[in-house]
Design an enzyme around this catalytic site. Sequence first.
Site, PDB file in Angstrom:
ATOM      1  N   LYS A 178      52.495  33.757  31.145  1.00 13.08           N
ATOM      2  CA  LYS A 178      51.366  33.729  30.185  1.00 13.08           C
ATOM      3  C   LYS A 178      50.327  34.738  30.670  1.00 13.08           C
ATOM      4  CE  LYS A 178      47.629  32.275  29.268  1.00 13.08           C
ATOM      5  NZ  LYS A 178      46.497  33.178  28.886  1.00 13.08           N
ATOM      6  N   CYS A 287      39.472  40.544  43.116  1.00  8.61           N
ATOM      7  CA  CYS A 287      39.254  39.269  43.812  1.00  8.61           C
ATOM      8  C   CYS A 287      38.952  39.506  45.288  1.00  8.61           C
ATOM      9  CB  CYS A 287      40.472  38.387  43.655  1.00  8.61           C
ATOM     10  SG  CYS A 287      41.970  39.252  44.109  1.00  8.61           S
ATOM     11  N   GLU A 388      30.967  34.019  42.763  1.00  9.39           N
ATOM     12  CA  GLU A 388      31.681  35.261  42.479  1.00  9.39           C
ATOM     13  C   GLU A 388      31.103  35.915  41.224  1.00  9.39           C
ATOM     14  OE1 GLU A 388      35.809  34.996  41.209  1.00  9.39           O
ATOM     15  OE2 GLU A 388      36.315  36.537  42.690  1.00  9.39           O
TER      16      GLU A 388
HETATM   17  P1  NAD Z   1      40.490  32.825  34.518  1.00 12.33           P
HETATM   18  O1  NAD Z   1      40.800  31.771  35.504  1.00 12.33           O
HETATM   19  O2  NAD Z   1      39.477  32.550  33.461  1.00 12.33           O
HETATM   20  O3  NAD Z   1      41.813  33.261  33.718  1.00 12.33           O
HETATM   21  C1  NAD Z   1      43.002  33.619  34.380  1.00 12.33           C
HETATM   22  C2  NAD Z   1      44.203  33.187  33.551  1.00 12.33           C
HETATM   23  O4  NAD Z   1      44.200  31.774  33.409  1.00 12.33           O
HETATM   24  C3  NAD Z   1      44.213  33.744  32.125  1.00 12.33           C
HETATM   25  O5  NAD Z   1      45.543  34.034  31.745  1.00 12.33           O
HETATM   26  C4  NAD Z   1      43.681  32.592  31.308  1.00 12.33           C
HETATM   27  O6  NAD Z   1      44.105  32.628  29.958  1.00 12.33           O
HETATM   28  C5  NAD Z   1      44.293  31.413  32.033  1.00 12.33           C
HETATM   29  N1  NAD Z   1      43.610  30.138  31.852  1.00 12.33           N
HETATM   30  C6  NAD Z   1      42.293  29.917  31.545  1.00 12.33           C
HETATM   31  N2  NAD Z   1      42.055  28.578  31.440  1.00 12.33           N
HETATM   32  C7  NAD Z   1      43.235  27.958  31.697  1.00 12.33           C
HETATM   33  C8  NAD Z   1      43.631  26.578  31.770  1.00 12.33           C
HETATM   34  N3  NAD Z   1      42.775  25.581  31.542  1.00 12.33           N
HETATM   35  N4  NAD Z   1      44.907  26.307  32.097  1.00 12.33           N
HETATM   36  C9  NAD Z   1      45.795  27.295  32.343  1.00 12.33           C
HETATM   37  N5  NAD Z   1      45.490  28.606  32.281  1.00 12.33           N
HETATM   38  C10 NAD Z   1      44.222  28.936  31.965  1.00 12.33           C
HETATM   39  O7  NAD Z   1      40.154  34.113  35.351  1.00 12.33           O
HETATM   40  P2  NAD Z   1      39.302  35.382  34.937  1.00 12.33           P
HETATM   41  O8  NAD Z   1      37.888  35.065  35.155  1.00 12.33           O
HETATM   42  O9  NAD Z   1      39.716  35.901  33.619  1.00 12.33           O
HETATM   43  O10 NAD Z   1      39.858  36.388  36.063  1.00 12.33           O
HETATM   44  C11 NAD Z   1      39.157  36.737  37.151  1.00 12.33           C
HETATM   45  C12 NAD Z   1      39.391  35.743  38.291  1.00 12.33           C
HETATM   46  O11 NAD Z   1      40.678  35.939  38.851  1.00 12.33           O
HETATM   47  C13 NAD Z   1      38.407  35.951  39.417  1.00 12.33           C
HETATM   48  O12 NAD Z   1      37.973  34.723  39.917  1.00 12.33           O
HETATM   49  C14 NAD Z   1      39.249  36.674  40.459  1.00 12.33           C
HETATM   50  O13 NAD Z   1      38.767  36.532  41.769  1.00 12.33           O
HETATM   51  C15 NAD Z   1      40.573  36.040  40.260  1.00 12.33           C
HETATM   52  N6  NAD Z   1      41.627  36.885  40.818  1.00 12.33           N
HETATM   53  C16 NAD Z   1      42.224  36.483  41.973  1.00 12.33           C
HETATM   54  C17 NAD Z   1      43.205  37.273  42.545  1.00 12.33           C
HETATM   55  C18 NAD Z   1      43.856  36.854  43.844  1.00 12.33           C
HETATM   56  O14 NAD Z   1      44.930  37.346  44.129  1.00 12.33           O
HETATM   57  N7  NAD Z   1      43.268  35.966  44.630  1.00 12.33           N
HETATM   58  C19 NAD Z   1      43.609  38.463  41.930  1.00 12.33           C
HETATM   59  C20 NAD Z   1      42.981  38.831  40.753  1.00 12.33           C
HETATM   60  C21 NAD Z   1      41.991  38.023  40.201  1.00 12.33           C
END
Ligand code: NAD
Length: 506
Positions: A178, A287, A388
Amino acid sequence: MSTPHYRFYVDGEWVDSAQRLEIRNPATGDLVATVAKGSTDDVDRAVAAAKAAHEAGDWRRTPPEKRAALLHAVADRIEARLPELAALQTRENGATIRVTGALHLGLSIGQLRYLADLAKTYPFERPGPAIGPIPAEGVLRREPLGVVGAIVPWNIPLLVIVWKVAPALAAGNTVVLKPDEHAPLIALELARECEAAGLPPGVLNVVTGDGDPVGAHLCRHPDVRKVAFTGSTEVGKSILAASADTVKRVTLELGGKGPNIILDDADLDLAVDGALFAALANNGQACEAGTRLLVPSELHDEIVRRLVARAATLSLGDPLDPATDVGPVISARQRDRILGYLESALADGATIAFGGGVPSGPGFADGYWVEPTVVTGVSNQSRIVREEVFGPVLTVLPYDSVAQAVAIANDTDYGLSAGVWGRDEERALDVSRQLEAGMVYVNDWHVINPAYPFGGFKQSGLGREGGPNALDAYTEAKFISLDRSGGLENRAAFALVLGTPPTGAP
Ligand code: NAD
């Protein structure tokens, strides 16, 4: 030219839907593509297809070398399209073209090849040591889990997808992916290349749609054996809770608030560039970004002066232009969130040493923009330092002793990345050992090497991706015990429980 329309991919079929996602270029607001938007019913269909493909067994019984060869063929196909896909990625999420070419695509291809090759030598089945003096033997197996649900964000999508899909497929699992609703195109292009390389139907499925309900439904699905998630810590926690009901395996890559310590013997030219590199790469949306710069008090003003002078040389603008250093942020919502953090910092008494606003001028009339920003005069308790921000914002904090720097660095719920700058390598290493983070960079940042694991301490995650043990997270360990003693050994154990059989018993 008409706007491209993408369908999603279930059981080897490209599926359309009446519901659409609109993918907009964050630099201009222009429509890049429309995408069929999946529903929870589509998740059910995708999981059913992945489960059927797993049970039919063709993929998990494909020899590991052949699975690896297929993943290499996918890497070849992506490599052949690198400039085109890098431009697509830039138009989809606003990362600058230099970064999407080298990092998003280049690094992903390298990871894909490395993770594919792991399958060639992975101990899927091997004899275990003899058990005791009598030849009762064990067989050690690592078996695929079954259906893996993979959920990813928009910031570096292909790399984050490869970290999950490559080891899952290399180990013989089937996958429902997804992608993020802002940036699903690269995931659909990957599925296209997997199909073209001959991956059987149902082995990789991609369902687009919102996090809730589509992602949430995938995480709760009883036939999904594992969820591999990258995204925010908040959503990661909800996924961990949702997986408890069916005891799913879970790996989580979550947020970060990387502390970056400049020691007093650091090469300041290098460290200042390194601090901006750590904070601003991927337009500050990484991240593992280094967002809390810790500097010796006596060098604070000099370092801030140098940071401001260097930040002033950065060109903010069209991310498709190879001369651009910093591009837009992903959405209006994200821009407003970042500006809200800057307001709260000012309310806490902070000084904006550089940037801090929305740029003006013809190139910035549309799209979502925040200037590269340097914030000083905040404590480690300020919201902008604790939470963050996920934008091009660097905060600078002074310290009086190395012990205090380490204490401030570790005073956070996160633990993904950290960094140390200093000429004395032993001293820098000593500080590194004290930092609570999954990756510590000495005189560098953003080092992502396929041979090393990536992931976080504390609330930055659970488990690791990449690295030599990457397939462990996509397999179950099984011990098969094989008694070859002809009753000599097990009879003694039986007697412990059953007592000695009466003589003459049948
Ligand atoms: P997010 O958590 O809002 O979304 C990420 C994914 O999760 C998307 O595909 C979204 O549709 C899905 N999602 C949202 N709500 C959900 C739910 N209730 N159940 C299941 N899936 C759901 O993240 P974002 O804010 O769009 O992305 C940035 C974040 O990702 C930052 O916190 C960043 O640090 C993190 N990140 C971490 C890494 C790592 O490797 N540690 C790498 C890249 C990004």
